[in-house]
Design an enzyme around this catalytic site. Structure first.
Site, mmCIF file in Angstrom:
data_model
loop_
_atom_site.group_PDB
_atom_site.id
_atom_site.type_symbol
_atom_site.label_atom_id
_atom_site.label_comp_id
_atom_site.label_asym_id
_atom_site.label_seq_id
_atom_site.Cartn_x
_atom_site.Cartn_y
_atom_site.Cartn_z
ATOM 1 N N ARG A 80 -5.209 1.352 1.768
ATOM 2 C CA ARG A 80 -6.168 0.249 1.799
ATOM 3 C C ARG A 80 -6.720 0.153 3.215
ATOM 4 O O ARG A 80 -5.988 -0.163 4.151
ATOM 5 C CB ARG A 80 -5.476 -1.063 1.401
ATOM 6 C CG ARG A 80 -6.373 -2.258 1.533
ATOM 7 C CD ARG A 80 -5.722 -3.571 1.113
ATOM 8 N NE ARG A 80 -6.640 -4.657 1.399
ATOM 9 C CZ ARG A 80 -6.343 -5.741 2.105
ATOM 10 N NH1 ARG A 80 -5.118 -5.946 2.557
ATOM 11 N NH2 ARG A 80 -7.263 -6.656 2.339
ATOM 12 N N HIS A 124 -12.836 -7.735 6.454
ATOM 13 C CA HIS A 124 -11.526 -8.136 6.957
ATOM 14 C C HIS A 124 -11.723 -8.812 8.317
ATOM 15 O O HIS A 124 -11.279 -8.315 9.345
ATOM 16 C CB HIS A 124 -10.593 -6.927 7.034
ATOM 17 C CG HIS A 124 -9.129 -7.273 7.051
ATOM 18 N ND1 HIS A 124 -8.213 -6.784 6.136
ATOM 19 C CD2 HIS A 124 -8.399 -8.083 7.873
ATOM 20 C CE1 HIS A 124 -7.006 -7.262 6.402
ATOM 21 N NE2 HIS A 124 -7.092 -8.054 7.463
ATOM 22 N N GLU A 170 -8.495 -12.582 2.439
ATOM 23 C CA GLU A 170 -7.898 -13.867 2.844
ATOM 24 C C GLU A 170 -8.909 -14.906 3.338
ATOM 25 O O GLU A 170 -8.970 -15.214 4.537
ATOM 26 C CB GLU A 170 -6.857 -13.642 3.946
ATOM 27 C CG GLU A 170 -5.678 -12.824 3.512
ATOM 28 C CD GLU A 170 -4.542 -12.846 4.544
ATOM 29 O OE1 GLU A 170 -4.728 -13.444 5.622
ATOM 30 O OE2 GLU A 170 -3.497 -12.270 4.261
ATOM 31 N N ASN A 298 -1.868 -11.060 -0.839
ATOM 32 C CA ASN A 298 -1.127 -10.793 0.385
ATOM 33 C C ASN A 298 -0.002 -11.806 0.452
ATOM 34 O O ASN A 298 -0.256 -13.018 0.452
ATOM 35 C CB ASN A 298 -2.034 -10.967 1.614
ATOM 36 C CG ASN A 298 -3.058 -9.849 1.730
ATOM 37 O OD1 ASN A 298 -3.061 -8.907 0.933
ATOM 38 N ND2 ASN A 298 -3.928 -9.945 2.730
ATOM 39 N N GLU A 357 -0.940 -6.676 0.540
ATOM 40 C CA GLU A 357 -0.222 -6.705 1.822
ATOM 41 C C GLU A 357 1.124 -7.386 1.643
ATOM 42 O O GLU A 357 1.236 -8.395 0.945
ATOM 43 C CB GLU A 357 -0.969 -7.529 2.890
ATOM 44 C CG GLU A 357 -2.132 -6.858 3.531
ATOM 45 C CD GLU A 357 -2.787 -7.725 4.611
ATOM 46 O OE1 GLU A 357 -2.086 -8.491 5.307
ATOM 47 O OE2 GLU A 357 -4.020 -7.640 4.737
HETATM 48 C C1 BGC Z 1 -3.872 -10.189 7.537
HETATM 49 C C2 BGC Z 1 -3.611 -9.043 8.488
HETATM 50 C C3 BGC Z 1 -2.534 -9.446 9.476
HETATM 51 C C4 BGC Z 1 -1.256 -9.738 8.706
HETATM 52 C C5 BGC Z 1 -0.060 -10.110 9.568
HETATM 53 C C6 BGC Z 1 -2.633 -10.904 7.071
HETATM 54 O O1 BGC Z 1 -2.881 -12.255 7.086
HETATM 55 O O2 BGC Z 1 -4.685 -9.788 6.469
HETATM 56 O O3 BGC Z 1 -4.815 -8.702 9.111
HETATM 57 O O4 BGC Z 1 -2.331 -8.517 10.484
HETATM 58 O O5 BGC Z 1 -1.493 -10.804 7.831
HETATM 59 O O6 BGC Z 1 -0.280 -11.290 10.258
#
Ligand code: BGC
Length: 451
Positions: A80, A124, A170, A298, A357
């Site tokens: 991704r 992003h 997000e 995520n 994520e």
């Molecule tokens: C985000 C990432 C970030 C990760 C860890 C997520 O909220 O999409 O860009 O690095 O969390 O904080």
């Protein structure tokens, strides 16, 4: 005889790594890329730890071939990545920068060369600075209008090879933190009404992207959004606490999930925002609530919820001694992944969930004899995977898992100190060293089971 049961995943389960353009690419001003709001924000003294900028990051812009080779070597079949809007449209709109398209053509081709399927996130967080200046960024619907042609350009240029599209990453983070408490770019502190407006604009942009994929994506194209709802975990898995967690989930996540899946701002939304409702037009919801193919989640941490003394749901604060990663916001609550997936499946009947994520941020020490023994990260991820496995066993339609992140990278306001990678990056030499967690996760992917 005692025998452990293999914690296997379904045959079609998709495993991979996740990363994002602004956090790894560097080359922030190269080949006509325009500045993003993060390039500007990082230069404001005191906003980012140690004043770290995104200028060089992991230099992935120049090292992508080696990075993809390593990713494939570790066993990833999916990656991704995100595309930088100001690399494609330096001013956010107007004329395309062909050098930007060339770069992503090269990256996608390198993925395919190594047997890695690309999953592309269109946004992003690196909004073109020009749109912040010209329109007020996400405060204004003209930013969503500009997102439409950007999405069209991506799908038309890359859609012959990219079949998995993620519209936006997000919404909660870049709106609340970017325009509410000012901890992320552009660092604004606006009223609640304006913050709700930024959500609305982002939802419109998501709608434009879904439209673009449907219009130009071609055969087999799939599209979804990545959301980070706050997972609500019932304190005990009893009927009362589960119901309390479910009700709380709907309300605290109502700004994104209700309009997406209900096609309107519902009572849950009005209850949460009070008088600070975003301005909207009824037909906006036709765009916003178009059917998607999957929901990306995520998941990092969650909140415990129980039925309170007066019978209403009660969110419990984490006590001081509750275990966290070095990123202290990251309380170690593996049940979050089970409950987040289960809530969206039950409440919104989401047909397919992809964990886009999950991972853990620690201040890992440099390699010793070529090794980084990050047992802390390995165990964190392992515990979450066990809960994910449980959700699938219970009938939740989870079809994929992307580990955040492939390599250490720019962790927003925590700069380069906080490391989420399973590959260690030495920023002085750009030398990559797979950590113990990378080798372990590679084996998990290869055997399709938790080890
Ligand atoms: C985000 C990432 C970030 C990760 C860890 C997520 O909220 O999409 O860009 O690095 O969390 O904080």
């Amino acid at each position: 005889m005692i025998r452990s049961q293999p914690l296997s995943f379904p045959k079609s389960f998709q495993w991979g790594f996740a990363a994002a353009a602004p956090q790894i690419e560097g080359a922030a001003f190269e080949d006509n890329k325009g500045p993003s709001i993060w390039d500007t924000f990082a230069r404001i003294p005191g906003k980012v730890l140690n004043g770290d900028t995104l200028d060089v990051a992991c230099d992935h812009y120049h090292l992508y071939e080696k990075d993809l080779e390593l990713m494939a070597k570790l066993g990833a079949k999916n990656y991704r990545l995100s595309i930088s809007w100001p690399r494609i449209f330096p001013k956010g709109r107007g004329s395309v920068n062909p050098l930007g398209i060339d770069f992503y053509n090269r990256v996608i081709d390198a993925c395919l060369l190594h047997g890695v399927t690309p999953w592309v996130t269109m946004f992003h967080w690196d909004l073109p600075q020009a749109l912040e200046e010209d329109f007020g960024g996400w405060r204004d619907r003209r930013t969503a209008d500009a997102f439409g042609p950007y999405a069209d350009t991506l799908v038309k240029s890359l859609g012959d090879r990219v079949k998995n599209w993620i519209t936006i990453n997000e919404i909660f983070c870049f709106t609340q933190d970017g325009y509410g408490n000012g901890t992320k770019a552009p660092g604004a502190k606006e009223s609640e009404q304006v913050v709700n407006q930024t959500y609305h604009t982002a939802l419109l942009a998501h709608g434009e992207a879904v439209r673009a994929v449907r219009q130009y994506g071609g055969h087999g194209a799939r599209v979804g959004i990545t959301d980070n709802p706050i997972p609500t975990i019932p304190l005990t898995e009893t009927e009362g606490d589960i119901e309390a967690a479910r009700q709380t989930f709907i309300e605290i996540n109502s700004r994104v999930l209700e309009p997406l899946y209900r096609g309107e701002y519902t009572d849950a939304y009005f209850k949460v925002v009070g008088p600070n409702v975003a301005h909207f037009q009824q037909e906006d919801f036709d765009l916003i609530s178009q059917k998607t193919d999957f929901l990306g989640l995520n998941v990092y941490t969650g909140q415990f919820v129980r039925t309170g003394a007066n019978g209403s749901p009660e969110i419990l604060p984490f006590p001081k001694s509750y275990p966290t990663a070095d990123a202290t916001w990251l309380a170690h609550a593996p049940q979050a992944i089970y409950w987040c997936a289960r809530h969206v499946a039950e409440i919104y009947e989401v047909p397919s969930i992809i964990i886009t994520e999950n991972g853990a941020g620690y201040d890992d020490a440099p390699p010793v004899n070529g090794e980084v023994l990050d047992l802390h990260r390995r165990d964190y991820v392992r515990n979450y995977l066990r809960e994910l496995h449980r959700s699938i066993g219970d009938g939740v339609p989870v079809d994929g898992y992307f580990l955040w992140s492939f390599m250490d990278n720019y962790e927003w306001m925590d700069g380069y100190q906080r490391r989420f990678g399973v590959v260690y990056n030495d920023y002085a030499t750009q030398q990559r060293t797979p950590k113990l967690s990378a080798k372990w996760f590679g084996q998990v992917m290869a055997e399709n089971r938790i080890l």
